[in-house]
Write a protein that holds these residues in place. Structure first.
Motif, PDB file in Angstrom:
ATOM      1  N   ARG A  99       0.852  -1.190   0.000  1.00 38.22           N
ATOM      2  CA  ARG A  99       0.000   0.000   0.000  1.00 38.22           C
ATOM      3  C   ARG A  99       0.884   1.234   0.000  1.00 38.22           C
ATOM      4  N   PRO A 100       0.372   2.347  -0.503  1.00 34.41           N
ATOM      5  CA  PRO A 100       1.130   3.594  -0.416  1.00 34.41           C
ATOM      6  C   PRO A 100       1.218   4.021   1.045  1.00 34.41           C
ATOM      7  N   ALA A 101       2.414   4.363   1.463  1.00 41.09           N
ATOM      8  CA  ALA A 101       2.611   4.766   2.859  1.00 41.09           C
ATOM      9  C   ALA A 101       3.869   5.607   2.975  1.00 41.09           C
ATOM     10  N   ARG A 102       3.945   6.334   4.070  1.00 38.95           N
ATOM     11  CA  ARG A 102       5.169   7.034   4.458  1.00 38.95           C
ATOM     12  C   ARG A 102       5.723   6.302   5.661  1.00 38.95           C
ATOM     13  N   VAL A 103       7.016   6.050   5.647  1.00 38.04           N
ATOM     14  CA  VAL A 103       7.685   5.349   6.743  1.00 38.04           C
ATOM     15  C   VAL A 103       8.740   6.281   7.312  1.00 38.04           C
ATOM     16  N   GLU A 104       8.720   6.435   8.646  1.00 39.04           N
ATOM     17  CA  GLU A 104       9.720   7.251   9.326  1.00 39.04           C
ATOM     18  C   GLU A 104      10.538   6.347  10.225  1.00 39.04           C
ATOM     19  N   VAL A 105      11.860   6.525  10.209  1.00 43.31           N
ATOM     20  CA  VAL A 105      12.746   5.818  11.128  1.00 43.31           C
ATOM     21  C   VAL A 105      12.940   6.731  12.323  1.00 43.31           C
ATOM     22  N   LEU A 106      12.427   6.304  13.477  1.00 45.33           N
ATOM     23  CA  LEU A 106      12.528   7.101  14.694  1.00 45.33           C
ATOM     24  C   LEU A 106      13.780   6.679  15.439  1.00 45.33           C
ATOM     25  N   GLY A 107      14.535   7.649  15.893  1.00 40.73           N
ATOM     26  CA  GLY A 107      15.749   7.335  16.624  1.00 40.73           C
ATOM     27  C   GLY A 107      15.989   8.301  17.756  1.00 40.73           C
ATOM     28  N   PRO A 109      14.865  12.191  19.551  1.00 43.59           N
ATOM     29  CA  PRO A 109      14.207  13.465  19.271  1.00 43.59           C
ATOM     30  C   PRO A 109      14.561  14.084  17.924  1.00 43.59           C
ATOM     31  N   GLN A 110      15.588  13.577  17.220  1.00 40.83           N
ATOM     32  CA  GLN A 110      15.930  14.189  15.936  1.00 40.83           C
ATOM     33  C   GLN A 110      14.841  13.909  14.909  1.00 40.83           C
ATOM     34  N   THR A 111      14.702  14.832  13.971  1.00 40.77           N
ATOM     35  CA  THR A 111      13.691  14.678  12.942  1.00 40.77           C
ATOM     36  C   THR A 111      14.200  13.724  11.866  1.00 40.77           C
ATOM     37  N   THR A 112      13.280  13.046  11.218  1.00 44.38           N
ATOM     38  CA  THR A 112      13.636  12.128  10.151  1.00 44.38           C
ATOM     39  C   THR A 112      12.910  12.525   8.888  1.00 44.38           C
ATOM     40  N   VAL A 113      13.464  12.151   7.755  1.00 45.50           N
ATOM     41  CA  VAL A 113      12.824  12.397   6.481  1.00 45.50           C
ATOM     42  C   VAL A 113      11.966  11.177   6.168  1.00 45.50           C
ATOM     43  N   PRO A 114      10.662  11.355   5.958  1.00 47.11           N
ATOM     44  CA  PRO A 114       9.806  10.204   5.666  1.00 47.11           C
ATOM     45  C   PRO A 114      10.203   9.533   4.352  1.00 47.11           C
ATOM     46  N   LEU A 115      10.165   8.223   4.357  1.00 49.98           N
ATOM     47  CA  LEU A 115      10.407   7.434   3.159  1.00 49.98           C
ATOM     48  C   LEU A 115       9.057   7.094   2.555  1.00 49.98           C
ATOM     49  N   THR A 116       8.982   6.991   1.259  1.00 50.28           N
ATOM     50  CA  THR A 116       7.737   6.653   0.586  1.00 50.28           C
ATOM     51  C   THR A 116       7.851   5.249   0.018  1.00 50.28           C
ATOM     52  N   THR A 117       6.812   4.437   0.228  1.00 46.74           N
ATOM     53  CA  THR A 117       6.822   3.088  -0.321  1.00 46.74           C
ATOM     54  C   THR A 117       6.528   3.129  -1.812  1.00 46.74           C
ATOM     55  N   PHE A 123      10.476  -0.022   0.742  1.00 45.68           N
ATOM     56  CA  PHE A 123      11.168   1.230   1.049  1.00 45.68           C
ATOM     57  C   PHE A 123      12.601   0.905   1.429  1.00 45.68           C
ATOM     58  N   THR A 124      13.492   1.878   1.269  1.00 46.38           N
ATOM     59  CA  THR A 124      14.899   1.709   1.656  1.00 46.38           C
ATOM     60  C   THR A 124      15.418   3.030   2.194  1.00 46.38           C
ATOM     61  N   THR A 125      16.436   2.914   3.020  1.00 46.57           N
ATOM     62  CA  THR A 125      17.180   4.086   3.490  1.00 46.57           C
ATOM     63  C   THR A 125      18.646   3.700   3.588  1.00 46.57           C
ATOM     64  N   ALA A 126      19.515   4.621   3.232  1.00 42.56           N
ATOM     65  CA  ALA A 126      20.946   4.357   3.240  1.00 42.56           C
ATOM     66  C   ALA A 126      21.573   4.642   4.602  1.00 42.56           C
ATOM     67  N   ALA A 127      20.786   5.102   5.551  1.00 42.83           N
ATOM     68  CA  ALA A 127      21.323   5.428   6.875  1.00 42.83           C
ATOM     69  C   ALA A 127      20.886   4.367   7.881  1.00 42.83           C
ATOM     70  N   PRO A 128      21.819   3.509   8.319  1.00 45.27           N
ATOM     71  CA  PRO A 128      21.440   2.511   9.323  1.00 45.27           C
ATOM     72  C   PRO A 128      21.187   3.182  10.673  1.00 45.27           C
ATOM     73  N   PRO A 129      20.267   2.650  11.466  1.00 43.88           N
ATOM     74  CA  PRO A 129      20.049   3.229  12.794  1.00 43.88           C
ATOM     75  C   PRO A 129      21.291   3.032  13.648  1.00 43.88           C
ATOM     76  N   SER A 130      21.631   4.031  14.450  1.00 41.25           N
ATOM     77  CA  SER A 130      22.846   3.959  15.257  1.00 41.25           C
ATOM     78  C   SER A 130      22.558   3.622  16.715  1.00 41.25           C
ATOM     79  N   GLY A 131      21.340   3.522  17.093  1.00 41.66           N
ATOM     80  CA  GLY A 131      20.977   3.216  18.475  1.00 41.66           C
ATOM     81  C   GLY A 131      19.564   2.679  18.498  1.00 41.66           C
ATOM     82  N   PRO A 132      18.855   2.878  19.589  1.00 42.64           N
ATOM     83  CA  PRO A 132      17.457   2.430  19.631  1.00 42.64           C
ATOM     84  C   PRO A 132      16.665   3.088  18.505  1.00 42.64           C
TER      85      PRO A 132
END
Length: 151
Positions: A99-107, A109-117, A123-132
């Motif tokens: 389905r069409p969706a926006r996905v945010e990687v929460l890490g 309080p910093q803001t994230t750029v939503p990814l679109t499916t 969806f993909t992101t080139a930035a691996p999460p660095s913590g929780p």
């Protein structure tokens, strides 16, 4: 204080020194940090929480000799399933049913750029999460937030 003393006083530097002293003398207990991270996820109270139903670190059988294998995660919230692969290069995932969706990687309080499916829910992101981290999935009529995990 007079104005000359105020000009020489750097409140930002003092704040940083106090933070460093507190971190050394009175460190934040890991359990309290986890509670704070979990509470942050609740700021979107209309969201459904997706339960972690598969984690390759826990549920998969290790392959002898395999190194640097991706972590596979599956989250479920009702009829919505979210499959995610975590690697050193980033995240890849798919929303099922597609389905069409926006996905945010929460890490935190910093803001994230939503990814679109895409059309297949990927969806993909080139930035691996660095913590929780957690994922927030937004569709036209639904918001789903995953459990928080350590990268």
């Amino acid at each position: 204080m007079n104005d000359d003393m105020n000009d020489d006083f750097d409140s930002g530097l003092l704040e940083e020194e106090l933070r460093q002293a507190a971190a050394v003398l009175d460190p934040l207990p890991p359990a309290l940090l986890q509670i704070a991270v979990d509470a942050y996820a609740l700021y979107d109270l209309d969201a459904r929480v997706a339960e972690l139903t598969f984690d390759s670190l826990v549920d998969a059988i290790p392959v002898r000799g395999a190194t640097d294998v991706p972590r596979m995660l599956t989250f479920t919230a009702g009829e919505v399933m979210l499959d995610v692969e975590v690697t050193a290069e980033g995240l890849m995932g798919q929303v099922l049913p597609p389905r069409p969706a926006r996905v945010e990687v929460l890490g935190g309080p910093q803001t994230t750029v939503p990814l679109t499916t895409d059309d297949l829910g990927r969806f993909t992101t080139a930035a691996p999460p660095s913590g929780p981290f957690a994922l927030r999935l937004r569709t036209d009529d639904d918001v789903v937030v995953t459990e928080w995990l350590r990268a």
